[in-house]
Design a protein around this motif. Sequence first.
Motif, short mmCIF file in Angstrom:
data_model
loop_
_atom_site.label_atom_id
_atom_site.label_comp_id
_atom_site.label_asym_id
_atom_site.label_seq_id
_atom_site.Cartn_x
_atom_site.Cartn_y
_atom_site.Cartn_z
N GLY A 24 -43.99 20.30 -12.87
CA GLY A 24 -42.87 19.47 -12.48
C GLY A 24 -43.07 18.13 -13.19
O GLY A 24 -44.17 17.83 -13.64
N ALA A 62 -36.80 21.73 -12.18
CA ALA A 62 -37.30 23.01 -11.70
C ALA A 62 -36.23 24.10 -11.77
O ALA A 62 -36.54 25.26 -12.08
CB ALA A 62 -37.82 22.87 -10.27
N MET A 199 -42.66 26.81 -10.55
CA MET A 199 -41.43 26.04 -10.74
C MET A 199 -40.35 26.45 -9.74
O MET A 199 -39.57 25.62 -9.28
CB MET A 199 -40.91 26.22 -12.17
CG MET A 199 -41.80 25.61 -13.24
SD MET A 199 -42.21 23.86 -12.99
CE MET A 199 -40.60 23.10 -13.15
#
Length: 273
Positions: A24, A62, A199
Amino acid sequence: MLEIIMLALLGLVSAVFGSIVGLGGGIIIVPALTLLGAELTGSAVDHPTAVGTSLAVLIVTALASTMSYAKKRRVDWRSGWMLFITSGPAAMVGSALTGHIKGGAFQLSFGIFMLLMAGLLVARDYMKPIAKQWPVTRAYTDDKGVTHEYGYAVLPALLVGLLVGMISGLFGIGGGSLFVPVMVLLFRFPPHVATATSMFVIFLSSILGTGVHAYLGETNWWIVLMLVPGAWIGGKLGAYIASKMTGKSLLWLLRITFVVMAAQLIIEGLSEL
């Protein structure tokens, strides 16, 4: 105009790095806003706002990465939803606690955390996954037709989700810096599956964490708007790069970046205590 360009580039760079290794982009966005807020936005950005803003952008990063990884069938949806059971609520708790940490203490603790993550990113190159046979088994067949077997036990996985979710909400980093090494070393996830699944969990947890920060008034939506275009492009670009290379050179660049930012955060944190 220069501020807009710099924020867009920040969103792009943080998302590319974050998507490649499943971190991230918050690990770059939060310290950047905390340390360079005045230069980037014209006024200082306090740490709760930096965290809340980072989590909001993280939703976009994401999502873009997850969509790209999903096309290559690298997301373990079942494992991701299971990890989210604890990481989601924990992210909300961590988000609620962010504003109660004083500025100096936040910068110091975040700086130390980044140093630990840099060390973990170095160590994982020399560590081998444990050979334990877990009760839940999964399999993944890669592009070359090789089948990788991995697995986990539900309780340890839920505890990992709890810890990662708390750190994610507290620091606004997404949690992939812990998810990926644990998934690879403890549960023997193939690295690409660990990154992609991380993710997906980050996407879900960031939505809940952002909701808490927004409710508390700790999100700068103007900065979010400036970061989002770069974050969307960077999320997809990072996922594409990750599928084409090992990422070793970029990992070393990320490690060096962590150390430099950590040193700056620790120095400023100590000066404000």
